[in-house]
Enzyme design. Structure first.
Site, PDB file in Angstrom:
ATOM      1  N   ASP A  46       0.826  -1.231   0.000  1.00 13.38           N
ATOM      2  CA  ASP A  46       0.000   0.000   0.000  1.00 13.38           C
ATOM      3  C   ASP A  46       0.849   1.266   0.000  1.00 13.38           C
ATOM      4  O   ASP A  46       0.603   2.184  -0.773  1.00 13.38           O
ATOM      5  CB  ASP A  46      -1.059  -0.001   1.120  1.00 13.38           C
ATOM      6  N   LEU A 134      -5.400  -7.427  13.054  1.00 13.64           N
ATOM      7  CA  LEU A 134      -6.702  -7.275  12.380  1.00 13.64           C
ATOM      8  C   LEU A 134      -7.148  -5.818  12.363  1.00 13.64           C
ATOM      9  O   LEU A 134      -8.305  -5.511  12.105  1.00 13.64           O
ATOM     10  CB  LEU A 134      -7.757  -8.156  13.071  1.00 13.64           C
ATOM     11  N   ASP A 181      -5.621  -0.293   5.852  1.00 13.16           N
ATOM     12  CA  ASP A 181      -6.452  -0.700   6.987  1.00 13.16           C
ATOM     13  C   ASP A 181      -7.671   0.205   7.137  1.00 13.16           C
ATOM     14  O   ASP A 181      -8.791  -0.257   7.357  1.00 13.16           O
ATOM     15  CB  ASP A 181      -5.642  -0.677   8.282  1.00 13.16           C
TER      16      ASP A 181
HETATM   17  C1  GLA Z   1      -0.091  -2.703   8.436  1.00 10.98           C
HETATM   18  C2  GLA Z   1      -0.273  -1.282   7.909  1.00 10.98           C
HETATM   19  C3  GLA Z   1      -0.857  -1.298   6.489  1.00 10.98           C
HETATM   20  C4  GLA Z   1      -0.051  -2.220   5.577  1.00 10.98           C
HETATM   21  C5  GLA Z   1       0.176  -3.568   6.233  1.00 10.98           C
HETATM   22  C6  GLA Z   1       1.121  -4.426   5.439  1.00 10.98           C
HETATM   23  O1  GLA Z   1      -1.331  -3.331   8.607  1.00 10.98           O
HETATM   24  O2  GLA Z   1      -1.126  -0.552   8.755  1.00 10.98           O
HETATM   25  O3  GLA Z   1      -0.894   0.012   5.978  1.00 10.98           O
HETATM   26  O4  GLA Z   1       1.135  -1.631   5.165  1.00 10.98           O
HETATM   27  O5  GLA Z   1       0.717  -3.447   7.553  1.00 10.98           O
HETATM   28  O6  GLA Z   1       0.548  -4.759   4.226  1.00 10.98           O
END
Ligand code: GLA
Length: 395
Positions: A46, A134, A181
């Site tokens: 991301d 999560l 997220d």
């Molecule tokens: C965490 C971060 C997300 C993403 C994931 C890995 O959840 O908050 O922004 O980078 O790690 O994919």
């Protein structure tokens, strides 16, 4: 459903106000529910302007916000039995990722965006396991952003609220996370995954038909302290890789624009570690595109193999796994009832995500709990992920 797993059903009841929040509510209170998330594939892509494939789950955070006449902010964590009080003019991060930082960080962003905020009481409860990867923090931030937007009649779009929530995490909590997220929590749709282009922020909902498979989360029950510091280091290493390529090729903005031959030529000779990090990301962006085609064709086995590849990359190249996560993936790897498995989220603990044939879930859970307890001396928690809908006001 077996007693070993905690299945959460997508019934109306889940979207009603939790009993334990009711004593914090009066007729002026706004109650917002915002879910946690899973991510099928596309990890650490991301913040590199790649793609992700998350979905909101049926576990959530609820925030009940009641406006006050003074400038006091009084916060209650119903689950922890803790309170915290400050004022609208004294928003200072605790620097220890405390539960109230997620609420105050969003409040701070609203102020910085130019909104005037009076004091308020806020009560928080959640059934998202904390530290399980999560995204309970994103859920709280999105719930607060949504509630403040309603209360202040700020007229923000969902995307603007997502960006405020992300900035709160970046600037107030101090984790340089990407947008996935918050986006998944806010935009989640029942029984759908979101294919999100983190560069353009265009997205599509894809129905999740897993044809005889369930999404099972095995929770290591650990969160190593490295998680947030190493997350920020990885982000930095990706930027270093981009700048090494930029010295030779124009029009490069992120690892989204980079391919393996560029990495071989301009990054590998300079810095082996940065090369490995970047190689994982470049491969993962490509892998997600192919994995989406597998899903369209309903080829769960091919999709699952890509999940294993992602895990290998996260473990060996990106180095964000840990012994507990590797153990869980190794254990299921040769089980014909498991199409795919990998660590999920930022890493250094949290859950693995597994695609397991319906009829094999109970037996596998039973065996893996015993094996994990023996090998790691820890309890394995197990969740069956149901795909739920995104942030919404529920009163
Ligand atoms: C965490 C971060 C997300 C993403 C994931 C890995 O959840 O908050 O922004 O980078 O790690 O994919």
């Amino acid at each position: 459903m077996s007693k070993l797993t905690q299945e959460v059903s997508a019934t109306e009841k889940k979207y009603s106000i939790p009993e334990k929040l009711k004593s914090y509510i009066n007729k002026e209170t706004l109650v917002v529910r915002s879910p946690g998330r899973i991510n099928l594939i596309g990890e650490h892509t991301d913040y590199n302007e790649g793609f992700v494939l998350p979905a909101a789950i049926d576990k959530a955070a609820w925030v009940a916000i009641t406006p006050r006449k003074d400038n006091i902010i009084h916060l209650f964590s119903v689950d922890l039995g803790e309170e915290y009080e400050t004022t609208t003019s004294a928003l200072i991060p605790s620097l220890k990722h405390a539960w109230y930082d997620y609420i105050l960080g969003v409040t701070d962003q609203f102020k910085k965006t130019g909104f005037t905020i009076n004091g308020f009481d806020a009560a928080l409860t959640a059934d998202i396991p904390i530290g399980a990867g999560l995204s309970s923090s994103a859920a709280i931030e999105c719930a607060v952003a949504f509630a403040l937007n309603e209360w202040l009649q700020a007229g923000l779009t969902k995307l603007e609220m997502v960006k405020i929530a992300q900035k709160a995490e970046n600037e107030y909590v101090g984790l340089q996370c990407g947008i996935m997220d918050m986006f998944a929590s806010m935009f989640g749709k029942q029984n759908h995954v979101i294919k999100l282009d983190c560069r353009s922020l265009e997205y599509q909902y894809e129905p999740l038909n897993l044809d005889g498979y369930k999404v099972i989360l095995f929770d290591t029950n650990v969160k190593h302290t490295l998680a947030s510091s190493q997350y920020n280091v990885r982000r930095q290493q990706c930027e270093t890789g981009v700048s090494l390529v930029q010295q030779h090729i124009s029009g490069i903005n992120s690892l989204r624009d980079v391919d393996i031959s560029m990495l071989n030529k301009y990054v590998q000779p300079q810095n082996k570690e940065v090369y490995q990090r970047c190689r994982f990301v470049v491969e993962e962006i490509e892998r997600l595109q192919e994995a989406c085609i597998d899903l369209e064709k309903n080829d769960i086995e091919a999709f699952g193999l890509k999940m294993y590849e992602t895990h290998m990359g996260l473990s060996n190249l990106y180095e964000v796994s840990c012994s507990e996560l590797d153990f869980l993936v190794d254990y299921v790897k040769n089980n014909p009832a498991v199409a795919g498995a990998r660590m999920m989220g930022g890493g250094f603990g949290g859950c693995t995500i597994n695609l397991v044939k319906n009829e094999a879930v109970d037996e596998l859970t039973y065996q893996l709990k015993a094996a994990y307890a023996k090998a790691m001396r820890k309890e394995l928690k197990v969740y069956v992920a149901q795909i739920g809908s995104g942030t919404a006001r529920i009163n």
